[in-house]
Design an enzyme around this catalytic site. Structure first.
Site, PDB file in Angstrom:
ATOM      1  NE  ARG A 198      22.339 -59.274  27.856  1.00  0.00           N
ATOM      2  CZ  ARG A 198      21.325 -59.881  28.841  1.00  0.00           C
ATOM      3  NH1 ARG A 198      19.591 -60.071  28.195  1.00  0.00           N
ATOM      4  NH2 ARG A 198      21.322 -59.538  29.895  1.00  0.00           N
TER       5      ARG A 198
ATOM      6  NE  ARG B  68      14.668 -59.080  33.473  1.00  0.00           N
ATOM      7  CZ  ARG B  68      12.950 -59.822  33.467  1.00  0.00           C
ATOM      8  NH1 ARG B  68      12.223 -59.318  34.257  1.00  0.00           N
ATOM      9  NH2 ARG B  68      13.198 -60.449  32.649  1.00  0.00           N
ATOM     10  CB  THR B  69      20.321 -55.755  31.131  1.00  0.00           C
ATOM     11  OG1 THR B  69      20.551 -57.226  31.681  1.00  0.00           O
ATOM     12  CG2 THR B  69      22.004 -56.112  31.670  1.00  0.00           C
TER      13      THR B  69
ATOM     14  CE  LYS C 184      24.033 -49.280   4.087  1.00  0.00           C
ATOM     15  NZ  LYS C 184      24.419 -48.455   4.180  1.00  0.00           N
TER      16      LYS C 184
HETATM   17  C1  NCD Z   1      19.873 -62.786  32.779  1.00  0.00           C
HETATM   18  C2  NCD Z   1      20.795 -63.059  31.480  1.00  0.00           C
HETATM   19  O1  NCD Z   1      20.536 -62.202  30.333  1.00  0.00           O
HETATM   20  O2  NCD Z   1      21.481 -63.922  31.224  1.00  0.00           O
HETATM   21  N1  NCD Z   1      19.176 -61.830  32.828  1.00  0.00           N
HETATM   22  C3  NCD Z   1      19.220 -61.005  33.208  1.00  0.00           C
HETATM   23  O3  NCD Z   1      20.474 -60.657  32.748  1.00  0.00           O
HETATM   24  N2  NCD Z   1      18.352 -60.533  33.721  1.00  0.00           N
HETATM   25  C4  NCD Z   1      19.486 -64.498  32.628  1.00  0.00           C
HETATM   26  C5  NCD Z   1      18.644 -65.548  31.355  1.00  0.00           C
HETATM   27  O4  NCD Z   1      18.257 -64.766  30.607  1.00  0.00           O
HETATM   28  O5  NCD Z   1      17.713 -65.810  32.195  1.00  0.00           O
END
Ligand code: NCD
Length: 303
Positions: free
Chosen positions: A99, A50-51, A78
């Site tokens: 992330r 999703r993100t 590397k």
């Molecule tokens: C969440 C996350 O990555 O923290 N998912 C998301 O971004 N929609 C929740 C999860 O992974 O449980």
């Protein structure tokens, strides 16, 4: 506002700006052609559906371009340091969306471009909290005394941590109201420290693994998460499950939320229930992320 690492980076004015912009994008109004041509860098060191894809969609809809980092095929193989890899990416981008499993990433790495935190370990996930609140506002009035139940992995769910911070920001803004919280999870999934972040407004005082609590609490919002097995050893099967029969016992205007992905904590029988808004959350994610990118690039104001 030149970064979004934590909800702490936002003022109420910033949040209202983001929601106003998101509403504008949701109404499908034209996005003006701009004389700048930003390239956005997407660097995900953890899985995401999703993100990641809602950010990509948001960038496409804005008419911008992006490059996506592939960890398995980069010079980190590397022996390059994470700092060097990120600094390299920053040479090619105007904004970085990142992330990472390490909650300290933003203390350890120096960023030279605007940065959006798309999840740092168990700590925070501010863009998810913003789209969650945007979805809540479709059905609820933030100036009411809201009752919110968090169900699932309270300690390791970064979406819960950011959403509580965001709700408390609004709660403190409206001096004459009080939000009340309720936590449901196995003992080892509950977090005593959260009592402080919600100013001890927990109902009942004893947190519980029993969904029956919700029958008594009658929450306006139920926010469920999966057990974050990648961040903890937890052998028990999740059997705190909300099914449609249970959901029907909730008030008609209670909303059921989940950041997704789900395991089995919300039964698919709930999907068509009018109280379930997790598909709305996904859709709203695109507009809210469009708004966040716009605001961070400080390009122009919608009028
Ligand atoms: C969440 C996350 O990555 O923290 N998912 C998301 O971004 N929609 C929740 C999860 O992974 O449980």
């Amino acid at each position: 506002m030149n970064k979004l690492i934590s909800i702490d980076d936002l003022t109420i004015d910033d949040i209202n700006d983001i929601f106003e912009l998101a509403e504008y994008f949701k109404e499908n109004k034209d996005v003006k052609t701009l004389d700048i041509n930003p390239v956005i860098g997407i660097m995900f060191f953890e899985p995401s559906t999703r993100t990641n894809y809602s950010f990509q969609t948001a960038i496409h809809k804005l008419g911008f371009k992006f490059i996506e980092y592939n960890h398995d095929n980069s010079s980190s193989k590397k022996g390059e340091t994470l700092q060097d890899t990120i600094s390299t990416f920053e040479c090619y981008c105007d904004l970085i969306i990142i992330r990472h499993p390490d909650k300290n990433i933003f203390n350890e790495i120096v960023f030279s471009k605007p940065v959006i935190n798309a999840g740092n370990g168990p700590e925070e996930h501010p863009t998810q909290a913003l789209l969650d609140l945007f979805t809540i506002m479709d059905r609820k009035n933030l100036s009411d005394n809201l009752k919110i139940s968090f169900v699932g992995d309270i300690i390791y769910s970064r979406t819960i941590h950011s959403l509580i911070k965001l709700l408390e920001k609004f709660n403190n803004n409206y001096t004459d109201i009080d939000y009340t919280y309720n936590f449901v999870g196995y003992t080892e999934l509950l977090d005593k420290h959260l009592e402080k972040s919600v100013n001890n407004k927990i109902y009942p005082n004893i947190q519980s693994h029993d969904l029956k609590n919700l029958l008594e609490f009658q929450p306006d919002i139920i926010y469920t998460t999966r057990i974050q097995r990648e961040r903890r050893n937890f052998n028990q099967d999740q059997n705190i499950i909300i099914d449609n029969e249970f959901l029907e016992k909730m008030p008609e205007d209670t909303i059921l939320m989940h950041p997704l992905p789900r395991n089995n904590e919300i039964h698919t029988s709930c999907d068509k229930n009018n109280r379930s808004v997790y598909y709305d959350q996904m859709k709203n994610g695109v507009y809210v992320r469009m708004a966040i990118i716009y605001k961070l690039l400080n390009i122009y104001k919608v009028n």
